[in-house]
Scaffold this active site. Structure first.
Site, PDB file in Angstrom:
ATOM      1  N   GLU A  21      -6.506  -6.907   3.652  1.00  0.00           N
ATOM      2  CA  GLU A  21      -6.436  -7.983   2.634  1.00  0.00           C
ATOM      3  C   GLU A  21      -7.530  -7.834   1.587  1.00  0.00           C
ATOM      4  O   GLU A  21      -8.111  -8.824   1.140  1.00  0.00           O
ATOM      5  CB  GLU A  21      -6.535  -9.384   3.276  1.00  0.00           C
ATOM      6  CG  GLU A  21      -5.700  -9.624   4.508  1.00  0.00           C
ATOM      7  CD  GLU A  21      -4.206  -9.686   4.224  1.00  0.00           C
ATOM      8  OE1 GLU A  21      -3.843  -9.899   3.061  1.00  0.00           O
ATOM      9  OE2 GLU A  21      -3.425  -9.499   5.160  1.00  0.00           O
TER      10      GLU A  21
ATOM     11  N   THR B 108       0.821  -1.215   0.000  1.00  0.00           N
ATOM     12  CA  THR B 108       0.000   0.000   0.000  1.00  0.00           C
ATOM     13  C   THR B 108       0.858   1.271   0.000  1.00  0.00           C
ATOM     14  O   THR B 108       1.924   1.308   0.600  1.00  0.00           O
ATOM     15  CB  THR B 108      -0.916  -0.005   1.241  1.00  0.00           C
ATOM     16  OG1 THR B 108      -1.659  -1.234   1.237  1.00  0.00           O
ATOM     17  CG2 THR B 108      -1.883   1.158   1.245  1.00  0.00           C
TER      18      THR B 108
ATOM     19  N   PRO C 269       0.431   5.859  -0.048  1.00  0.00           N
ATOM     20  CA  PRO C 269      -0.526   6.906   0.343  1.00  0.00           C
ATOM     21  C   PRO C 269      -1.643   7.104  -0.683  1.00  0.00           C
ATOM     22  O   PRO C 269      -2.779   7.385  -0.321  1.00  0.00           O
ATOM     23  CB  PRO C 269       0.351   8.152   0.474  1.00  0.00           C
ATOM     24  CG  PRO C 269       1.704   7.614   0.808  1.00  0.00           C
ATOM     25  CD  PRO C 269       1.830   6.307   0.092  1.00  0.00           C
TER      26      PRO C 269
ATOM     27  N   ILE D 131       2.219  -0.161   6.820  1.00  0.00           N
ATOM     28  CA  ILE D 131       2.956  -1.425   6.752  1.00  0.00           C
ATOM     29  C   ILE D 131       3.081  -2.051   8.152  1.00  0.00           C
ATOM     30  O   ILE D 131       3.770  -1.515   9.029  1.00  0.00           O
ATOM     31  CB  ILE D 131       4.340  -1.234   6.091  1.00  0.00           C
ATOM     32  CG1 ILE D 131       4.174  -0.559   4.723  1.00  0.00           C
ATOM     33  CG2 ILE D 131       5.056  -2.596   5.965  1.00  0.00           C
ATOM     34  CD1 ILE D 131       3.172  -1.209   3.771  1.00  0.00           C
ATOM     35  N   THR D 132       2.400  -3.182   8.308  1.00  0.00           N
ATOM     36  CA  THR D 132       2.420  -3.922   9.565  1.00  0.00           C
ATOM     37  C   THR D 132       3.807  -4.540   9.771  1.00  0.00           C
ATOM     38  O   THR D 132       4.405  -5.031   8.818  1.00  0.00           O
ATOM     39  CB  THR D 132       1.349  -5.036   9.508  1.00  0.00           C
ATOM     40  OG1 THR D 132       0.093  -4.424   9.197  1.00  0.00           O
ATOM     41  CG2 THR D 132       1.248  -5.788  10.820  1.00  0.00           C
TER      42      THR D 132
ATOM     43  N   GLN E 286     -35.792 -12.797  27.142  1.00  0.00           N
ATOM     44  CA  GLN E 286     -35.819 -13.278  25.762  1.00  0.00           C
ATOM     45  C   GLN E 286     -35.050 -12.342  24.809  1.00  0.00           C
ATOM     46  O   GLN E 286     -34.394 -12.801  23.872  1.00  0.00           O
ATOM     47  CB  GLN E 286     -37.263 -13.413  25.301  1.00  0.00           C
ATOM     48  CG  GLN E 286     -37.442 -14.589  24.385  1.00  0.00           C
ATOM     49  CD  GLN E 286     -38.895 -14.858  24.087  1.00  0.00           C
ATOM     50  OE1 GLN E 286     -39.691 -13.940  23.896  1.00  0.00           O
ATOM     51  NE2 GLN E 286     -39.253 -16.126  24.036  1.00  0.00           N
TER      52      GLN E 286
ATOM     53  N   GLY F 163     -23.922  -0.522  29.816  1.00  0.00           N
ATOM     54  CA  GLY F 163     -22.947   0.573  29.944  1.00  0.00           C
ATOM     55  C   GLY F 163     -21.528   0.056  30.063  1.00  0.00           C
ATOM     56  O   GLY F 163     -20.578   0.685  29.563  1.00  0.00           O
TER      57      GLY F 163
HETATM   58  C1  LIG Z   1      -4.170  -1.323  10.382  1.00  0.00           C
HETATM   59  C2  LIG Z   1      -3.833  -1.559   8.951  1.00  0.00           C
HETATM   60  C3  LIG Z   1      -2.802  -2.432   8.612  1.00  0.00           C
HETATM   61  C4  LIG Z   1      -2.437  -2.607   7.278  1.00  0.00           C
HETATM   62  N1  LIG Z   1      -1.355  -3.402   6.973  1.00  0.00           N
HETATM   63  C5  LIG Z   1      -0.883  -3.393   5.699  1.00  0.00           C
HETATM   64  C6  LIG Z   1       0.349  -4.052   5.371  1.00  0.00           C
HETATM   65  O1  LIG Z   1       0.982  -4.683   6.219  1.00  0.00           O
HETATM   66  N2  LIG Z   1       0.799  -3.973   4.092  1.00  0.00           N
HETATM   67  C7  LIG Z   1       0.140  -3.292   3.127  1.00  0.00           C
HETATM   68  O2  LIG Z   1       0.614  -3.242   2.004  1.00  0.00           O
HETATM   69  N3  LIG Z   1      -1.045  -2.663   3.396  1.00  0.00           N
HETATM   70  C8  LIG Z   1      -1.552  -2.690   4.658  1.00  0.00           C
HETATM   71  N4  LIG Z   1      -2.730  -2.050   4.953  1.00  0.00           N
HETATM   72  C9  LIG Z   1      -3.423  -1.314   3.896  1.00  0.00           C
HETATM   73  C10 LIG Z   1      -4.718  -1.977   3.456  1.00  0.00           C
HETATM   74  O3  LIG Z   1      -4.448  -3.139   2.746  1.00  0.00           O
HETATM   75  C11 LIG Z   1      -5.484  -0.909   2.653  1.00  0.00           C
HETATM   76  O4  LIG Z   1      -5.916   0.077   3.554  1.00  0.00           O
HETATM   77  C12 LIG Z   1      -6.662  -1.517   1.902  1.00  0.00           C
HETATM   78  O5  LIG Z   1      -6.208  -2.354   0.865  1.00  0.00           O
HETATM   79  C13 LIG Z   1      -7.549  -0.426   1.278  1.00  0.00           C
HETATM   80  O6  LIG Z   1      -6.787   0.489   0.544  1.00  0.00           O
HETATM   81  P1  LIG Z   1      -6.949   2.060   0.804  1.00  0.00           P
HETATM   82  O7  LIG Z   1      -6.839   2.281   2.281  1.00  0.00           O
HETATM   83  O8  LIG Z   1      -5.981   2.779  -0.065  1.00  0.00           O
HETATM   84  O9  LIG Z   1      -8.410   2.389   0.401  1.00  0.00           O
HETATM   85  P2  LIG Z   1      -8.933   2.783  -1.082  1.00  0.00           P
HETATM   86  O10 LIG Z   1      -8.371   1.841  -2.067  1.00  0.00           O
HETATM   87  O11 LIG Z   1      -8.694   4.230  -1.286  1.00  0.00           O
HETATM   88  O12 LIG Z   1     -10.489   2.507  -0.921  1.00  0.00           O
HETATM   89  C14 LIG Z   1     -11.376   3.458  -0.311  1.00  0.00           C
HETATM   90  C15 LIG Z   1     -12.800   2.953  -0.487  1.00  0.00           C
HETATM   91  O13 LIG Z   1     -13.112   2.845  -1.885  1.00  0.00           O
HETATM   92  C16 LIG Z   1     -13.541   1.514  -2.186  1.00  0.00           C
HETATM   93  N5  LIG Z   1     -13.089   1.159  -3.534  1.00  0.00           N
HETATM   94  C17 LIG Z   1     -11.865   1.334  -4.082  1.00  0.00           C
HETATM   95  N6  LIG Z   1     -11.834   0.869  -5.326  1.00  0.00           N
HETATM   96  C18 LIG Z   1     -13.064   0.392  -5.611  1.00  0.00           C
HETATM   97  C19 LIG Z   1     -13.686  -0.241  -6.743  1.00  0.00           C
HETATM   98  N7  LIG Z   1     -13.017  -0.491  -7.875  1.00  0.00           N
HETATM   99  N8  LIG Z   1     -14.976  -0.618  -6.644  1.00  0.00           N
HETATM  100  C20 LIG Z   1     -15.684  -0.401  -5.530  1.00  0.00           C
HETATM  101  N9  LIG Z   1     -15.171   0.182  -4.406  1.00  0.00           N
HETATM  102  C21 LIG Z   1     -13.871   0.573  -4.452  1.00  0.00           C
HETATM  103  C22 LIG Z   1     -12.943   0.619  -1.130  1.00  0.00           C
HETATM  104  O14 LIG Z   1     -13.697  -0.586  -0.953  1.00  0.00           O
HETATM  105  C23 LIG Z   1     -13.017   1.537   0.089  1.00  0.00           C
HETATM  106  O15 LIG Z   1     -14.305   1.453   0.654  1.00  0.00           O
HETATM  107  C24 LIG Z   1      -3.146  -1.912   6.272  1.00  0.00           C
HETATM  108  C25 LIG Z   1      -4.215  -1.080   6.606  1.00  0.00           C
HETATM  109  C26 LIG Z   1      -4.555  -0.889   7.933  1.00  0.00           C
HETATM  110  C27 LIG Z   1      -5.676   0.062   8.269  1.00  0.00           C
END
Ligand SMILES: Cc1cc2nc3c(=O)[nH]c(=O)nc-3n(C[C@H](O)[C@H](O)[C@H](O)COP(=O)(O)OP(=O)(O)OC[C@H]3O[C@@H](n4cnc5c(N)ncnc54)[C@H](O)[C@@H]3O)c2cc1C
Length: 386
Positions: A364, A125, A127, A156-157, A281, A341
């Site tokens: 994932e 991933t 920015p 990045i975890t 219930q 609560g």
């Molecule tokens: C705590 C944490 C740990 C993580 N660890 C890792 C790691 O170790 N390594 C790593 O590489 N990444 C890691 N990630 C990143 C993670 O994999 C991404 O956040 C995730 O893949 C989503 O990408 P994005 O945040 O850029 O969201 P975006 O891709 O910007 O998506 C934003 C929204 O748009 C939607 N969207 C995007 N494209 C489409 C489409 N074509 N159709 C419909 N909906 C769409 C998505 O479903 C989402 O709701 C981590 C994230 C977090 C929060």
């Protein structure tokens, strides 16, 4: 159909349960709230060989079958999901190196990774690109015997421990489609220009760090190109994410199970109107729903794990990841409601389950994007639902 575990799986699960009950559950709440790194738990997992679960035995790993792999994540997440994060991307990266690496890469890294002497993660991933991995901007330009890497990875975890970190790059940013110019480099953290620049603040998933990494003219030896061939990077990453979805489905079952256990225990001991609230219930409806949903999620997670054993299973793993993560979230919310609560209090466990559960629908592959993956898999006939 046989829904029984074999003898090895039963014994392994008992061992994991005992470890989680003894080493994780007693400290999870305090350590999570204080932000303390769980060093002792990592040591315990190392002793159990858990850093080698996806590594073949010839390189020192346990080479678990996918159902046993799922059990690791289910049981650990029952104790504290953040700990499962320490093993999660490490295990996927190890599997990717084992399946796709050159013999030299396997021999160089896998024995130390299996022993937990080295640890790793996965750097996909950026920015400006998460779901759309073909939109990444990190480049790797060949210069003699080295690639010169520039870019920023985020979220990045395990970033502070990963060495090497598999990093998705563009070795040729001009190709169409873009994935044909994408590769994975195994980047060692000691290289000049590789810097973990910040820890990202987050709602849950504590215990493991999530960081931004800047790569500024990092010179990576050519022999660290995963598999030795350019243009296969996205395929390598996606093949790892398939096991990743089993891992997330299983973690979700673990979270849901804990929510279930906490909800039942509380409902039996909390009294209102001179009787345990479990007599009402309205509470029973939630409890019955919790038990039902969790057992369904569990079966689905194991089913997907079994499907992976048989080969590529985008449809099954996608379905399991979607369903289990949504059960986990619903279970954690219902457990909070049953606690009244106190469910909102940081002195109880259930608020952490809620904070951790929501990540299961994001990591994932977001659930929405996976819904499209499942649909395409069924439309193409690759997955058959009947
Ligand atoms: C705590 C944490 C740990 C993580 N660890 C890792 C790691 O170790 N390594 C790593 O590489 N990444 C890691 N990630 C990143 C993670 O994999 C991404 O956040 C995730 O893949 C989503 O990408 P994005 O945040 O850029 O969201 P975006 O891709 O910007 O998506 C934003 C929204 O748009 C939607 N969207 C995007 N494209 C489409 C489409 N074509 N159709 C419909 N909906 C769409 C998505 O479903 C989402 O709701 C981590 C994230 C977090 C929060």
């Amino acid at each position: 159909m046989d829904f029984q575990f074999n003898e090895d799986q039963r014994e392994f699960r008992a061992l994991l349960r005992e470890f989680v009950d003894r080493e994780i559950i007693p400290v999870a709440r305090d350590w999570e709230h204080s932000g303390r790194y769980p060093t002792e738990i990592v040591d315990g997992m190392r002793e159990m060989g858990l850093f080698g679960i996806t590594i073949p035995e010839e390189y020192g790993g346990l080479d678990l079958d996918p159902v046993s792999f799922a059990l690791v994540f289910e049981e650990i997440a029952r104790g504290w999901m953040g700990i499962a994060g320490i093993l999660g991307s490490h295990s996927l990266a190890c599997r990717m190196i084992a399946m796709r690496g050159t013999e030299e890469q396997k021999r160089k890294y896998l024995p130390d990774l299996a022993a937990g002497v080295r640890r790793t993660g996965i750097g996909l991933t950026e920015p400006d690109a998460g779901t759309d991995l073909q939109g990444i901007r990190t480049t790797a330009r060949l210069d003699g015997d080295h690639y010169v890497v520039n870019g920023t990875k985020t979220w990045i975890t395990n970033a502070r421990y990963a060495d090497p970190l598999p990093v998705l790059v563009k070795t040729d940013p001009t190709t169409t489609p873009a994935h044909k110019g994408m590769s994975i480099l195994l980047v060692e953290s000691s290289l000049d220009g590789y810097e973990v620049t910040k820890d990202l603040p987050k709602l849950g998933y504590k215990g493991t760090e999530s960081c931004e990494i800047v790569l500024d003219n990092v010179r990576v030896p050519k022999e660290n190109l995963l598999g030795g061939v350019e243009g296969k990077g996205l395929q390598h990453a996606l093949s790892a994410l398939e096991w990743g979805r089993v891992n997330i489905a299983a973690r979700s079952v673990g979270i849901a199970q804990r929510a279930h256990d906490e909800a039942f225990a509380y409902a039996k001991q909390r009294k209102a109107f001179k009787q345990p609230i479990s007599d009402f219930q309205a509470i029973q409806l939630k409890l019955g729903n919790l038990s039902t949903q969790i057992q369904a999620a569990r079966l689905m997670a194991y089913w997907a794990a079994d499907a992976v054993r048989a080969g590529r299973a985008d449809g099954a793993t996608g379905m399991a990841k979607i369903f289990c993560s949504e059960v986990a979230l619903e279970a954690s919310i219902d457990a909070m409601k049953i606690h009244g609560g106190y469910g909102y209090s940081t002195e109880y466990e259930v608020e952490r389950l809620y904070r951790d559960a929501i990540l299961m629908s994001i990591g994932e592959g977001t659930n929405d994007i996976l819904r499209t993956v499942v649909a395409k898999s069924v439309l193409s006939g690759e997955t058959v639902v009947r």
